[in-house]
Scaffold this motif. Structure first.
Motif, PDB file in Angstrom:
ATOM      1  N   TYR A 196       0.817  -1.225   0.000  1.00  0.00           N
ATOM      2  CA  TYR A 196       0.000   0.000   0.000  1.00  0.00           C
ATOM      3  C   TYR A 196       0.851   1.276   0.000  1.00  0.00           C
ATOM      4  O   TYR A 196       0.358   2.343   0.327  1.00  0.00           O
ATOM      5  N   LYS A 197       2.098   1.147  -0.412  1.00  0.00           N
ATOM      6  CA  LYS A 197       3.003   2.298  -0.476  1.00  0.00           C
ATOM      7  C   LYS A 197       2.434   3.408  -1.356  1.00  0.00           C
ATOM      8  O   LYS A 197       2.666   4.587  -1.123  1.00  0.00           O
ATOM      9  N   LYS A 198       1.654   3.034  -2.359  1.00  0.00           N
ATOM     10  CA  LYS A 198       1.058   4.019  -3.278  1.00  0.00           C
ATOM     11  C   LYS A 198       0.142   5.003  -2.552  1.00  0.00           C
ATOM     12  O   LYS A 198      -0.108   6.098  -3.033  1.00  0.00           O
ATOM     13  N   LEU A 199      -0.357   4.641  -1.370  1.00  0.00           N
ATOM     14  CA  LEU A 199      -1.227   5.535  -0.598  1.00  0.00           C
ATOM     15  C   LEU A 199      -0.442   6.573   0.207  1.00  0.00           C
ATOM     16  O   LEU A 199      -1.029   7.442   0.843  1.00  0.00           O
TER      17      LEU A 199
ATOM     18  N   TYR B  27       1.092   9.245  -0.433  1.00  0.00           N
ATOM     19  CA  TYR B  27       0.856  10.664  -0.706  1.00  0.00           C
ATOM     20  C   TYR B  27      -0.602  10.988  -1.009  1.00  0.00           C
ATOM     21  O   TYR B  27      -0.917  12.085  -1.422  1.00  0.00           O
ATOM     22  N   VAL B  28      -1.501  10.030  -0.781  1.00  0.00           N
ATOM     23  CA  VAL B  28      -2.928  10.244  -1.044  1.00  0.00           C
ATOM     24  C   VAL B  28      -3.560  10.914   0.177  1.00  0.00           C
ATOM     25  O   VAL B  28      -3.436  10.422   1.290  1.00  0.00           O
ATOM     26  N   LYS B  29      -4.249  12.037  -0.047  1.00  0.00           N
ATOM     27  CA  LYS B  29      -4.882  12.737   1.074  1.00  0.00           C
ATOM     28  C   LYS B  29      -6.367  12.451   1.182  1.00  0.00           C
ATOM     29  O   LYS B  29      -6.915  12.417   2.263  1.00  0.00           O
ATOM     30  N   ASN B  30      -7.041  12.253   0.075  1.00  0.00           N
ATOM     31  CA  ASN B  30      -8.488  12.044   0.099  1.00  0.00           C
ATOM     32  C   ASN B  30      -8.847  10.728  -0.578  1.00  0.00           C
ATOM     33  O   ASN B  30      -9.396  10.712  -1.676  1.00  0.00           O
ATOM     34  N   ASN B  31      -8.534   9.644   0.070  1.00  0.00           N
ATOM     35  CA  ASN B  31      -8.856   8.328  -0.475  1.00  0.00           C
ATOM     36  C   ASN B  31     -10.360   8.102  -0.364  1.00  0.00           C
ATOM     37  O   ASN B  31     -10.964   8.419   0.652  1.00  0.00           O
TER      38      ASN B  31
ATOM     39  N   ASN C  24      -6.451   5.426   4.993  1.00  0.00           N
ATOM     40  CA  ASN C  24      -5.092   5.275   4.500  1.00  0.00           C
ATOM     41  C   ASN C  24      -4.348   4.239   5.347  1.00  0.00           C
ATOM     42  O   ASN C  24      -3.736   4.565   6.364  1.00  0.00           O
ATOM     43  N   ILE C  25      -4.417   2.997   4.904  1.00  0.00           N
ATOM     44  CA  ILE C  25      -3.831   1.891   5.670  1.00  0.00           C
ATOM     45  C   ILE C  25      -2.304   2.018   5.767  1.00  0.00           C
ATOM     46  O   ILE C  25      -1.714   1.607   6.765  1.00  0.00           O
ATOM     47  N   PHE C  26      -1.671   2.608   4.787  1.00  0.00           N
ATOM     48  CA  PHE C  26      -0.217   2.777   4.838  1.00  0.00           C
ATOM     49  C   PHE C  26       0.194   3.579   6.075  1.00  0.00           C
ATOM     50  O   PHE C  26       0.989   3.125   6.895  1.00  0.00           O
ATOM     51  N   TRP C  27      -0.360   4.792   6.229  1.00  0.00           N
ATOM     52  CA  TRP C  27       0.033   5.640   7.354  1.00  0.00           C
ATOM     53  C   TRP C  27      -0.458   5.096   8.684  1.00  0.00           C
ATOM     54  O   TRP C  27       0.179   5.269   9.724  1.00  0.00           O
ATOM     55  N   ARG C  28      -1.586   4.407   8.667  1.00  0.00           N
ATOM     56  CA  ARG C  28      -2.092   3.844   9.925  1.00  0.00           C
ATOM     57  C   ARG C  28      -1.150   2.780  10.451  1.00  0.00           C
ATOM     58  O   ARG C  28      -0.859   2.723  11.647  1.00  0.00           O
ATOM     59  N   VAL C  29      -0.648   1.927   9.572  1.00  0.00           N
ATOM     60  CA  VAL C  29       0.287   0.881   9.991  1.00  0.00           C
ATOM     61  C   VAL C  29       1.623   1.496  10.417  1.00  0.00           C
ATOM     62  O   VAL C  29       2.246   1.034  11.370  1.00  0.00           O
TER      63      VAL C  29
END
Length: 106
Positions: A16-19, A21-25, A47-52
């Motif tokens: 999920y690295k692609k997320l 820089y995503v702000k409004n998923n 945003n599962i990337f930043w949550r993990v």
């Protein structure tokens, strides 16, 4: 958790690295962190990337993260509520105690 993907912390970050820089998923994830076969945390995020990344204290290298993506935030919140009440994960204790379910007001 039969219809959830089970991944290590490292696999979630890689997949999920692609997320990053995503702000409004527009989709939402329901996830469970299991350590030594026990559910230690239930959560939801867009945003599962930043949550993990932020959960490194709850998620050892041996932990398994089960996750599933949804399009409806209300559905995810209802499922999160249900699983916290049923599983009573140790890191969700703020919402598992009687009288402390403000997250789940009717």
């Amino acid at each position: 958790m039969f219809d959830f993907d089970g991944l290590s912390r490292r696999e979630v970050l890689r997949e999920y690295k692609k997320l990053r820089y995503v702000k409004n998923n527009s989709s939402y994830f329901l996830y469970f962190i299991f350590d030594s076969g026990e559910c230690v945390y239930v959560g939801e995020t867009s945003n599962i990337f930043w949550r993990v990344v932020k959960h490194k204290d709850k998620c050892t290298e041996e932990a398994v993260i089960y996750l599933r993506e949804y399009q409806d935030k209300q559905e995810v919140l209802k499922l999160e509520k249900h699983y916290i009440r049923v599983l009573k994960p140790k890191f969700n204790n703020r919402y598992c105690l009687e009288g402390q379910l403000e997250l789940f007001a009717a």
